[in-house]
Design a protein around this motif. Structure first.
Motif, PDB file in Angstrom:
ATOM      1  N   ALA A 109      -3.343  91.159  72.887  1.00 25.32           N
ATOM      2  CA  ALA A 109      -2.077  91.794  72.216  1.00 25.32           C
ATOM      3  C   ALA A 109      -1.753  93.160  72.593  1.00 25.32           C
ATOM      4  O   ALA A 109      -2.684  93.831  73.332  1.00 25.32           O
ATOM      5  N   PRO A 110      -0.436  93.669  72.342  1.00 26.46           N
ATOM      6  CA  PRO A 110      -0.111  94.840  72.908  1.00 26.46           C
ATOM      7  C   PRO A 110      -1.241  96.149  72.183  1.00 26.46           C
ATOM      8  O   PRO A 110      -1.707  96.097  71.068  1.00 26.46           O
ATOM      9  N   ARG A 111      -1.296  97.010  72.762  1.00 26.45           N
ATOM     10  CA  ARG A 111      -2.016  98.274  72.549  1.00 26.45           C
ATOM     11  C   ARG A 111      -1.410  98.744  71.090  1.00 26.45           C
ATOM     12  O   ARG A 111      -2.340  98.998  70.380  1.00 26.45           O
ATOM     13  N   PHE A 112      -0.436  98.764  70.785  1.00 22.59           N
ATOM     14  CA  PHE A 112       0.135  99.469  69.604  1.00 22.59           C
ATOM     15  C   PHE A 112      -0.347  98.453  68.354  1.00 22.59           C
ATOM     16  O   PHE A 112      -0.764  99.039  67.362  1.00 22.59           O
ATOM     17  N   VAL A 113      -0.321  97.313  68.467  1.00 14.09           N
ATOM     18  CA  VAL A 113      -0.847  96.119  67.463  1.00 14.09           C
ATOM     19  C   VAL A 113      -2.076  96.352  67.181  1.00 14.09           C
ATOM     20  O   VAL A 113      -2.696  96.556  66.045  1.00 14.09           O
ATOM     21  N   ILE A 114      -3.099  96.813  68.154  1.00 13.38           N
ATOM     22  CA  ILE A 114      -4.409  96.739  68.049  1.00 13.38           C
ATOM     23  C   ILE A 114      -4.726  98.267  67.488  1.00 13.38           C
ATOM     24  O   ILE A 114      -5.613  98.214  66.491  1.00 13.38           O
ATOM     25  N   ASN A 115      -3.801  99.323  67.801  1.00 12.17           N
ATOM     26  CA  ASN A 115      -4.131 100.509  67.053  1.00 12.17           C
ATOM     27  C   ASN A 115      -3.653 100.454  65.608  1.00 12.17           C
ATOM     28  O   ASN A 115      -4.469 100.888  64.886  1.00 12.17           O
ATOM     29  N   LEU A 116      -2.532  99.699  65.404  1.00 12.99           N
ATOM     30  CA  LEU A 116      -2.242  99.672  63.831  1.00 12.99           C
ATOM     31  C   LEU A 116      -3.155  98.827  63.095  1.00 12.99           C
ATOM     32  O   LEU A 116      -3.791  99.306  62.079  1.00 12.99           O
ATOM     33  N   LEU A 117      -3.589  97.837  63.707  1.00 10.99           N
ATOM     34  CA  LEU A 117      -4.704  97.051  63.203  1.00 10.99           C
ATOM     35  C   LEU A 117      -6.081  97.776  62.821  1.00 10.99           C
ATOM     36  O   LEU A 117      -6.571  97.798  61.812  1.00 10.99           O
ATOM     37  N   ASN A 118      -6.424  98.600  63.939  1.00 15.55           N
ATOM     38  CA  ASN A 118      -7.510  99.553  63.851  1.00 15.55           C
ATOM     39  C   ASN A 118      -7.759 100.382  62.653  1.00 15.55           C
ATOM     40  O   ASN A 118      -8.680 100.791  62.077  1.00 15.55           O
ATOM     41  N   ASN A 119      -6.350 100.928  62.340  1.00 13.72           N
ATOM     42  CA  ASN A 119      -6.581 101.776  61.448  1.00 13.72           C
ATOM     43  C   ASN A 119      -5.961 101.265  60.087  1.00 13.72           C
ATOM     44  O   ASN A 119      -5.883 101.837  58.863  1.00 13.72           O
ATOM     45  N   MET A 120      -5.754 100.167  59.998  1.00 13.42           N
ATOM     46  CA  MET A 120      -5.784  99.301  58.729  1.00 13.42           C
ATOM     47  C   MET A 120      -6.830  99.629  57.745  1.00 13.42           C
ATOM     48  O   MET A 120      -8.175  99.303  57.986  1.00 13.42           O
ATOM     49  N   LYS A 121      -6.568  99.932  56.567  1.00 17.45           N
ATOM     50  CA  LYS A 121      -7.899 100.142  55.543  1.00 17.45           C
ATOM     51  C   LYS A 121      -8.049  98.606  54.853  1.00 17.45           C
ATOM     52  O   LYS A 121      -7.262  98.172  54.374  1.00 17.45           O
ATOM     53  N   VAL A 122      -9.432  98.294  54.813  1.00 15.38           N
ATOM     54  CA  VAL A 122      -9.881  97.156  54.183  1.00 15.38           C
ATOM     55  C   VAL A 122     -10.962  97.368  53.241  1.00 15.38           C
ATOM     56  O   VAL A 122     -11.636  98.160  53.413  1.00 15.38           O
ATOM     57  N   LYS A 123     -10.999  96.440  52.289  1.00 14.21           N
ATOM     58  CA  LYS A 123     -12.139  96.543  51.354  1.00 14.21           C
ATOM     59  C   LYS A 123     -13.362  95.736  52.066  1.00 14.21           C
ATOM     60  O   LYS A 123     -13.074  94.966  52.999  1.00 14.21           O
ATOM     61  N   CYS A 124     -14.520  96.279  51.967  1.00 14.20           N
ATOM     62  CA  CYS A 124     -15.803  95.725  52.369  1.00 14.20           C
ATOM     63  C   CYS A 124     -15.827  94.106  52.250  1.00 14.20           C
ATOM     64  O   CYS A 124     -15.460  93.835  51.345  1.00 14.20           O
ATOM     65  N   ASP A 125     -16.394  93.664  53.353  1.00 10.76           N
ATOM     66  CA  ASP A 125     -16.746  92.257  53.012  1.00 10.76           C
ATOM     67  C   ASP A 125     -17.639  91.839  51.616  1.00 10.76           C
ATOM     68  O   ASP A 125     -17.326  90.752  51.221  1.00 10.76           O
ATOM     69  N   PHE A 126     -18.460  92.584  51.245  1.00 11.74           N
ATOM     70  CA  PHE A 126     -19.042  92.368  50.027  1.00 11.74           C
ATOM     71  C   PHE A 126     -18.628  93.102  48.813  1.00 11.74           C
ATOM     72  O   PHE A 126     -19.269  93.343  47.802  1.00 11.74           O
ATOM     73  N   TYR A 127     -17.055  93.541  48.930  1.00 11.85           N
ATOM     74  CA  TYR A 127     -16.650  93.891  47.594  1.00 11.85           C
ATOM     75  C   TYR A 127     -16.829  92.812  46.427  1.00 11.85           C
ATOM     76  O   TYR A 127     -16.691  93.428  45.053  1.00 11.85           O
ATOM     77  N   VAL A 128     -16.947  91.694  46.483  1.00 10.32           N
ATOM     78  CA  VAL A 128     -17.286  90.682  45.741  1.00 10.32           C
ATOM     79  C   VAL A 128     -18.607  90.915  44.889  1.00 10.32           C
ATOM     80  O   VAL A 128     -18.959  90.608  43.752  1.00 10.32           O
ATOM     81  N   ASN A 129     -19.354  91.668  45.710  1.00  9.66           N
ATOM     82  CA  ASN A 129     -20.848  92.004  45.230  1.00  9.66           C
ATOM     83  C   ASN A 129     -20.825  93.162  44.702  1.00  9.66           C
ATOM     84  O   ASN A 129     -21.792  93.722  44.091  1.00  9.66           O
ATOM     85  N   GLY A 130     -19.536  93.980  44.532  1.00 10.53           N
ATOM     86  CA  GLY A 130     -19.625  95.413  43.888  1.00 10.53           C
ATOM     87  C   GLY A 130     -19.436  96.492  44.705  1.00 10.53           C
ATOM     88  O   GLY A 130     -19.159  97.566  44.198  1.00 10.53           O
ATOM     89  N   CYS A 131     -19.381  96.191  46.415  1.00  9.74           N
ATOM     90  CA  CYS A 131     -18.986  97.421  47.159  1.00  9.74           C
ATOM     91  C   CYS A 131     -17.798  97.983  46.850  1.00  9.74           C
ATOM     92  O   CYS A 131     -16.830  97.156  46.927  1.00  9.74           O
ATOM     93  N   GLN A 132     -17.743  99.127  46.643  1.00 12.86           N
ATOM     94  CA  GLN A 132     -16.390  99.684  46.379  1.00 12.86           C
ATOM     95  C   GLN A 132     -15.747 100.413  47.653  1.00 12.86           C
ATOM     96  O   GLN A 132     -14.751 100.844  47.661  1.00 12.86           O
ATOM     97  N   SER A 133     -16.280 100.362  48.669  1.00  8.86           N
ATOM     98  CA  SER A 133     -15.886 100.918  50.105  1.00  8.86           C
ATOM     99  C   SER A 133     -14.633 100.404  50.428  1.00  8.86           C
ATOM    100  O   SER A 133     -14.355  98.904  50.585  1.00  8.86           O
ATOM    101  N   VAL A 134     -13.619 101.132  50.886  1.00  3.06           N
ATOM    102  CA  VAL A 134     -12.362 100.930  51.660  1.00  3.06           C
ATOM    103  C   VAL A 134     -12.779 101.679  52.790  1.00  3.06           C
ATOM    104  O   VAL A 134     -12.532 102.860  53.135  1.00  3.06           O
ATOM    105  N   VAL A 135     -12.560 100.973  53.969  1.00  2.00           N
ATOM    106  CA  VAL A 135     -12.880 101.506  55.291  1.00  2.00           C
ATOM    107  C   VAL A 135     -11.924 100.861  56.344  1.00  2.00           C
ATOM    108  O   VAL A 135     -11.013 100.027  56.205  1.00  2.00           O
TER     109      VAL A 135
END
Ligand SMILES: [Zn+2]
Ligand SMILES: [Zn+2]
Ligand SMILES: [Zn+2]
Ligand SMILES: [Zn+2]
Length: 204
Positions: free
Chosen positions: A72-98
């Motif tokens: 994929a183009p570099r800019f797409v990868i950069n945008l994707l890398n900077n996207m903020k997402v909830k942790c895989d374990f947010y259903v278990n109560g993790c509040q982290s957004v990284v």
């Protein structure tokens, strides 16, 4: 499926997010690649899986092999890398957004990963040091003891201030009643007179 559920992405509008959706798993793509035939993006894993069973593009059905896939183009990868997402374990109560680029590291160390917990002591197993249930339980025991001491002290303080407060209001009541009674006892309505003074001898 390797993609990231779009409901886990924070702070990106729906329209914007549509640009980052894999046409196979319909989630936010991970390690995106692009087809040369129609410039569609997919998770690398999704398109590999597709091509193991097909020799056409999933989008336009033209002939497609692994050589027809590019990064994929570099800019797409950069945008994707900077996207903020909830942790895989947010259903278990993790509040982290990284940031997506830091998600893998966070998930590896996340305390909400139940599979990392010891079945005996239920503490998270730290990969950096030897796990020892007894040590963990001793530490927990000490912190519970400290908490217990703290609560005991707090309780004592609360009950002392409670006694002081009720004594003060009791005394105030008696003094006021006495003052009124001395000046003109008939002015005190029967219902306002305390039935029983908590400090006998004060009422006239
Ligand atoms: Zn995918
Ligand atoms: Zn195509
Ligand atoms: Zn987490
Ligand atoms: Zn343990």
């Amino acid at each position: 499926m390797p993609g990231i559920d779009r409901s886990r992405v924070v702070g990106v509008s729906d329209e914007e997010l549509d640009q980052f959706i894999c046409g196979i798993c319909l989630e936010v793509f991970v390690n995106p690649v692009v087809t040369q035939c129609c410039q569609q993006s997919y998770c690398s894993e999704c398109i590999q899986w597709w091509l193991s069973d097909h020799n056409t593009c999933p989008n336009d059905r033209t002939q497609l092999g692994r050589e027809g896939i590019g990064p994929a183009p570099r800019f797409v990868i950069n945008l994707l890398n900077n996207m903020k997402v909830k942790c895989d374990f947010y259903v278990n109560g993790c509040q982290s957004v990284v940031k997506l680029s830091e998600l893998a590291q966070h998930v590896r160390d996340c305390d909400y990963d139940e599979s990392r917990r010891c079945r005996t002591c239920h503490f998270t197993i730290d990969s950096d040091c030897q796990h020892n249930c007894v040590d963990n339980l001793l530490v927990m025991n000490q912190s519970l003891r400290d908490e217990n001491e703290r609560l005991k002290a707090e309780n004592k303080l609360l009950s002392m201030s409670g006694v002081i407060e009720s004594t003060r209001s009791g005394l105030g009541n008696c003094v006021m009643t006495r003052q009124m009674a001395m000046s003109s006892p008939e002015l005190i309505p029967q219902e306002a007179r305390p039935s029983r003074c908590p400090y006998p001898g004060w009422i006239v």
